[in-house]
Motif scaffolding. Structure first.
Motif, PDB file in Angstrom:
ATOM      1  N   ARG A  70      44.376  20.549  25.685  1.00  0.00           N
ATOM      2  CA  ARG A  70      43.116  19.942  25.264  1.00  0.00           C
ATOM      3  C   ARG A  70      43.349  19.277  23.918  1.00  0.00           C
ATOM      4  O   ARG A  70      44.036  19.846  23.063  1.00  0.00           O
ATOM      5  CB  ARG A  70      42.010  20.993  25.119  1.00  0.00           C
ATOM      6  N   THR A  71      42.785  18.086  23.736  1.00  0.00           N
ATOM      7  CA  THR A  71      42.969  17.363  22.488  1.00  0.00           C
ATOM      8  C   THR A  71      41.666  17.343  21.705  1.00  0.00           C
ATOM      9  O   THR A  71      40.609  17.028  22.245  1.00  0.00           O
ATOM     10  CB  THR A  71      43.421  15.914  22.768  1.00  0.00           C
ATOM     11  N   THR A  72      41.746  17.708  20.436  1.00  0.00           N
ATOM     12  CA  THR A  72      40.568  17.631  19.577  1.00  0.00           C
ATOM     13  C   THR A  72      40.932  16.867  18.306  1.00  0.00           C
ATOM     14  O   THR A  72      42.094  16.800  17.921  1.00  0.00           O
ATOM     15  CB  THR A  72      40.063  19.021  19.170  1.00  0.00           C
ATOM     16  N   VAL A  73      39.929  16.271  17.691  1.00  0.00           N
ATOM     17  CA  VAL A  73      40.146  15.555  16.433  1.00  0.00           C
ATOM     18  C   VAL A  73      39.893  16.510  15.280  1.00  0.00           C
ATOM     19  O   VAL A  73      38.819  17.088  15.155  1.00  0.00           O
ATOM     20  CB  VAL A  73      39.211  14.337  16.333  1.00  0.00           C
ATOM     21  N   ASN A  74      40.917  16.694  14.461  1.00  0.00           N
ATOM     22  CA  ASN A  74      40.768  17.508  13.260  1.00  0.00           C
ATOM     23  C   ASN A  74      41.085  16.641  12.049  1.00  0.00           C
ATOM     24  O   ASN A  74      42.235  16.261  11.843  1.00  0.00           O
ATOM     25  CB  ASN A  74      41.705  18.713  13.285  1.00  0.00           C
ATOM     26  N   GLY A  75      40.079  16.338  11.246  1.00  0.00           N
ATOM     27  CA  GLY A  75      40.308  15.501  10.071  1.00  0.00           C
ATOM     28  C   GLY A  75      40.809  14.137  10.480  1.00  0.00           C
ATOM     29  O   GLY A  75      40.147  13.418  11.218  1.00  0.00           O
ATOM     30  N   TRP A  76      42.028  13.771  10.030  1.00  0.00           N
ATOM     31  CA  TRP A  76      42.577  12.445  10.285  1.00  0.00           C
ATOM     32  C   TRP A  76      43.557  12.463  11.450  1.00  0.00           C
ATOM     33  O   TRP A  76      44.260  11.518  11.678  1.00  0.00           O
ATOM     34  CB  TRP A  76      43.267  11.933   9.024  1.00  0.00           C
ATOM     35  N   GLU A  77      43.611  13.557  12.183  1.00  0.00           N
ATOM     36  CA  GLU A  77      44.626  13.644  13.227  1.00  0.00           C
ATOM     37  C   GLU A  77      44.092  14.327  14.464  1.00  0.00           C
ATOM     38  O   GLU A  77      43.188  15.151  14.402  1.00  0.00           O
ATOM     39  CB  GLU A  77      45.825  14.429  12.708  1.00  0.00           C
ATOM     40  N   LYS A  78      44.705  13.990  15.617  1.00  0.00           N
ATOM     41  CA  LYS A  78      44.383  14.667  16.863  1.00  0.00           C
ATOM     42  C   LYS A  78      45.286  15.882  17.005  1.00  0.00           C
ATOM     43  O   LYS A  78      46.482  15.800  16.790  1.00  0.00           O
ATOM     44  CB  LYS A  78      44.594  13.726  18.046  1.00  0.00           C
ATOM     45  N   THR A  79      44.687  16.996  17.371  1.00  0.00           N
ATOM     46  CA  THR A  79      45.449  18.220  17.571  1.00  0.00           C
ATOM     47  C   THR A  79      45.454  18.537  19.057  1.00  0.00           C
ATOM     48  O   THR A  79      44.409  18.563  19.692  1.00  0.00           O
ATOM     49  CB  THR A  79      44.804  19.392  16.814  1.00  0.00           C
ATOM     50  N   VAL A  80      46.657  18.754  19.609  1.00  0.00           N
ATOM     51  CA  VAL A  80      46.778  19.108  21.016  1.00  0.00           C
ATOM     52  C   VAL A  80      47.018  20.610  21.121  1.00  0.00           C
ATOM     53  O   VAL A  80      47.987  21.124  20.566  1.00  0.00           O
ATOM     54  CB  VAL A  80      47.944  18.343  21.678  1.00  0.00           C
ATOM     55  N   ASN A  81      46.105  21.309  21.765  1.00  0.00           N
ATOM     56  CA  ASN A  81      46.247  22.749  21.961  1.00  0.00           C
ATOM     57  C   ASN A  81      46.650  23.033  23.405  1.00  0.00           C
ATOM     58  O   ASN A  81      46.123  22.422  24.330  1.00  0.00           O
ATOM     59  CB  ASN A  81      44.932  23.472  21.665  1.00  0.00           C
ATOM     60  N   SER A  82      47.583  23.948  23.581  1.00  0.00           N
ATOM     61  CA  SER A  82      48.020  24.331  24.930  1.00  0.00           C
ATOM     62  C   SER A  82      47.277  25.586  25.374  1.00  0.00           C
ATOM     63  O   SER A  82      47.031  26.478  24.567  1.00  0.00           O
ATOM     64  CB  SER A  82      49.526  24.626  24.917  1.00  0.00           C
ATOM     65  N   ILE A 149      34.084  26.743  42.634  1.00  0.00           N
ATOM     66  CA  ILE A 149      34.878  25.999  43.607  1.00  0.00           C
ATOM     67  C   ILE A 149      34.013  24.902  44.177  1.00  0.00           C
ATOM     68  O   ILE A 149      32.923  25.157  44.711  1.00  0.00           O
ATOM     69  CB  ILE A 149      35.408  26.923  44.726  1.00  0.00           C
ATOM     70  N   GLU A 150      34.454  23.656  44.007  1.00  0.00           N
ATOM     71  CA  GLU A 150      33.718  22.511  44.547  1.00  0.00           C
ATOM     72  C   GLU A 150      34.630  21.741  45.474  1.00  0.00           C
ATOM     73  O   GLU A 150      35.688  21.258  45.063  1.00  0.00           O
ATOM     74  CB  GLU A 150      33.235  21.604  43.401  1.00  0.00           C
ATOM     75  N   GLU A 151      34.242  21.636  46.743  1.00  0.00           N
ATOM     76  CA  GLU A 151      35.006  20.920  47.762  1.00  0.00           C
ATOM     77  C   GLU A 151      36.465  21.369  47.782  1.00  0.00           C
ATOM     78  O   GLU A 151      37.395  20.563  47.832  1.00  0.00           O
ATOM     79  CB  GLU A 151      34.942  19.400  47.514  1.00  0.00           C
ATOM     80  N   GLY A 152      36.644  22.694  47.685  1.00  0.00           N
ATOM     81  CA  GLY A 152      37.993  23.259  47.780  1.00  0.00           C
ATOM     82  C   GLY A 152      38.779  23.215  46.493  1.00  0.00           C
ATOM     83  O   GLY A 152      39.911  23.698  46.425  1.00  0.00           O
ATOM     84  N   ASN A 153      38.200  22.589  45.436  1.00  0.00           N
ATOM     85  CA  ASN A 153      38.912  22.534  44.161  1.00  0.00           C
ATOM     86  C   ASN A 153      38.388  23.607  43.215  1.00  0.00           C
ATOM     87  O   ASN A 153      37.176  23.812  43.102  1.00  0.00           O
ATOM     88  CB  ASN A 153      38.743  21.160  43.509  1.00  0.00           C
ATOM     89  N   LEU A 154      39.349  24.248  42.520  1.00  0.00           N
ATOM     90  CA  LEU A 154      39.004  25.326  41.600  1.00  0.00           C
ATOM     91  C   LEU A 154      38.770  24.772  40.190  1.00  0.00           C
ATOM     92  O   LEU A 154      39.517  23.923  39.720  1.00  0.00           O
ATOM     93  CB  LEU A 154      40.157  26.353  41.578  1.00  0.00           C
ATOM     94  N   PHE A 155      37.697  25.245  39.544  1.00  0.00           N
ATOM     95  CA  PHE A 155      37.420  24.881  38.143  1.00  0.00           C
ATOM     96  C   PHE A 155      37.244  26.152  37.325  1.00  0.00           C
ATOM     97  O   PHE A 155      36.727  27.147  37.836  1.00  0.00           O
ATOM     98  CB  PHE A 155      36.123  24.061  38.052  1.00  0.00           C
ATOM     99  N   ILE A 156      37.670  26.097  36.065  1.00  0.00           N
ATOM    100  CA  ILE A 156      37.350  27.202  35.161  1.00  0.00           C
ATOM    101  C   ILE A 156      36.541  26.664  33.993  1.00  0.00           C
ATOM    102  O   ILE A 156      36.681  25.496  33.603  1.00  0.00           O
ATOM    103  CB  ILE A 156      38.608  27.940  34.641  1.00  0.00           C
ATOM    104  N   HIS A 157      35.708  27.531  33.468  1.00  0.00           N
ATOM    105  CA  HIS A 157      34.834  27.148  32.357  1.00  0.00           C
ATOM    106  C   HIS A 157      35.504  27.543  31.043  1.00  0.00           C
ATOM    107  O   HIS A 157      35.632  28.723  30.738  1.00  0.00           O
ATOM    108  CB  HIS A 157      33.466  27.831  32.510  1.00  0.00           C
ATOM    109  N   LEU A 158      35.945  26.539  30.271  1.00  0.00           N
ATOM    110  CA  LEU A 158      36.611  26.801  28.994  1.00  0.00           C
ATOM    111  C   LEU A 158      35.603  26.715  27.864  1.00  0.00           C
ATOM    112  O   LEU A 158      34.926  25.704  27.695  1.00  0.00           O
ATOM    113  CB  LEU A 158      37.740  25.777  28.782  1.00  0.00           C
ATOM    114  N   VAL A 159      35.457  27.804  27.133  1.00  0.00           N
ATOM    115  CA  VAL A 159      34.555  27.817  25.970  1.00  0.00           C
ATOM    116  C   VAL A 159      35.356  28.286  24.754  1.00  0.00           C
ATOM    117  O   VAL A 159      35.837  29.409  24.728  1.00  0.00           O
ATOM    118  CB  VAL A 159      33.341  28.752  26.190  1.00  0.00           C
ATOM    119  N   VAL A 160      35.499  27.422  23.783  1.00  0.00           N
ATOM    120  CA  VAL A 160      36.239  27.772  22.564  1.00  0.00           C
ATOM    121  C   VAL A 160      35.403  27.418  21.356  1.00  0.00           C
ATOM    122  O   VAL A 160      34.744  26.385  21.336  1.00  0.00           O
ATOM    123  CB  VAL A 160      37.599  27.026  22.499  1.00  0.00           C
ATOM    124  N   GLY A 161      35.460  28.245  20.360  1.00  0.00           N
ATOM    125  CA  GLY A 161      34.809  27.901  19.079  1.00  0.00           C
ATOM    126  C   GLY A 161      33.361  28.310  19.020  1.00  0.00           C
ATOM    127  O   GLY A 161      32.734  28.642  19.985  1.00  0.00           O
TER     128      GLY A 161
END
Lengths: 161, 219
Positions: A70-82, A149-161
């Motif tokens: 997931r990519t978030t903007v922190n200050g003057w830069e984008k931070t990529v979190n795994s 699960i929507e139309e056979g596809n799995l989703f997870i709910h990511l909540v951070v912060g």
């Protein structure tokens, strides 16, 4: 001061200097504190449904790691979190998804097929297939994601912060 | 109670002695032109403090210099104020230090026994201009880039060693990340250290020798 109701010159200068100094200190000091603290006051709510692909692509019985970023903007830069999520299909229609973040101090756990448990390498924590703590220092079970699960596809709910 | 605490501290640190020597010294009847030295000192302290605060967010790299300043201006509370004070304080400091030098010159205050005060003042004036020159590049915008291109080219017109000076200033043939990094280091470490040391000598001499009076007609 006690003998005379009036300020003499020196006292007047001292009082005015102290007053103006205090005003200037507050006018400059408070913004300075705000300047230092303001990034900490902006809590970014990262909330999203992450697609994990077709449910059928995950084997029944074996926890499978799904990695995403997931990519978030922190200050003057984008931070990529795994992130890593273990998808476990206990049976064709019963499924759980665990975060691979150890609840002790946020190291990443790994599924050990031979022992049938999740192991955290940092402080030797062990969790069973249901995410429950078997041994070691973790204070809580592995975090379980909300799923849909929507139309056979799995989703997870990511909540951070 | 407070008086006793102060007495205890003063007995060990000699605060009243410092106060009497530094602030309660005798001065001749002077005028407002004689406040410019204190004004220069105040501006230096103000630039140092705002500069320290800017260093919290500023990044001296071509990738991030401009963006980090945009963040200071728009993303951080009162960032515009801190940077604004630093920006205008810089211009104001050059003017005040320069007028301070003019006052010393026209009042002939550089004469015996104050020659060394004047010489340290020369270093302080040149260092202040150096602060302006190096600080101008740091925003890494078009004006900064081309101003430094022109400024280093001017240094390059020195006979014989000009080309070498230009390459020393830029850290190579081109204006690059190396230039930005060395200008930053000079701006926040080298020149402030020189200025702080010279201010120490300058003020020691002002306190030791006292300040000169306004010249009279018969002088």
């Amino acid at each position: 001061m006690a003998e005379s109701p009036h300020l003499d010159r020196r006292q007047f200068v001292a009082v005015v200097t102290a007053f103006l100094g205090t005003v200037m200190g507050v006018v400059v000091g408070l913004p300075a504190i705000g300047y230092l603290l303001s990034p900490a006051t902006k809590v970014q709510k990262k909330e999203a449904w992450i697609p994990l692909g077709p449910v059928e692509s995950y084997a029944v019985g074996t926890p499978t790691l799904f990695s995403f970023t997931r990519t978030t903007v922190n200050g003057w830069e984008k931070t990529v979190n795994s992130y890593g999520a273990y998808v476990v299909r206990f049976s064709p229609d019963q499924l759980k998804v665990f975060s691979n973040i150890c609840t002790h101090l946020s190291c990443r756990v790994t599924w050990k097929e031979d022992a049938q448990e999740y192991v955290c390498p940092c402080h030797d924590a062990h969790f069973d297939a249901q995410g429950q703590v078997l041994s070691g220092p973790p204070p809580a079970p592995l975090i379980e994601y909300e799923t849909k699960i929507e139309e056979g596809n799995l989703f997870i709910h990511l909540v951070v912060g | 109670m407070a008086a006793k605490v102060f007495e205890w501290i003063d007995e060990r640190l000699g605060l009243i002695g410092i106060y009497n020597t530094v602030l309660d010294r005798n001065v001749p009847k002077v005028n407002w032109w004689f406040t410019l030295g204190s004004a220069s000192l105040f501006l230096f302290v103000m630039q140092a403090v705002t500069g320290i605060f800017l260093a919290v967010y500023y990044v001296p790299s071509p990738d991030h210099a401009y963006d980090s300043i945009q963040y200071i201006m728009n993303g951080v509370a009162f960032g515009w104020l801190i940077r604004g004070i630093h920006h205008w304080g810089a211009t104001f400091m050059v003017i005040v230090v320069f007028v301070h030098m003019l006052r010393t010159f026209f009042f002939a205050a550089y004469k015996f026994p104050r020659e060394v005060t004047w010489l340290t003042g020369v270093v302080l004036l040149l260092s202040t201009l150096g602060m302006g020159f190096t600080g101008y590049l740091l925003p890494w915008n078009q004006r900064a880039y081309w101003a430094t291109t022109v400024g280093t080219e001017i240094a390059g017109t020195v006979p014989f060693i000009g080309d070498f000076i230009l390459r020393v200033l830029r850290g190579g043939n081109d204006l690059s990340a190396v230039t930005l990094a060395r200008f930053f280091a000079v701006h926040i470490w080298f020149l402030p250290a020189i200025i702080a040391a010279m201010i120490g000598v300058h003020m020691y001499l002002v306190i030791r020798l006292g300040i000169s009076a306004v010249p009279k007609e018969e002088d």
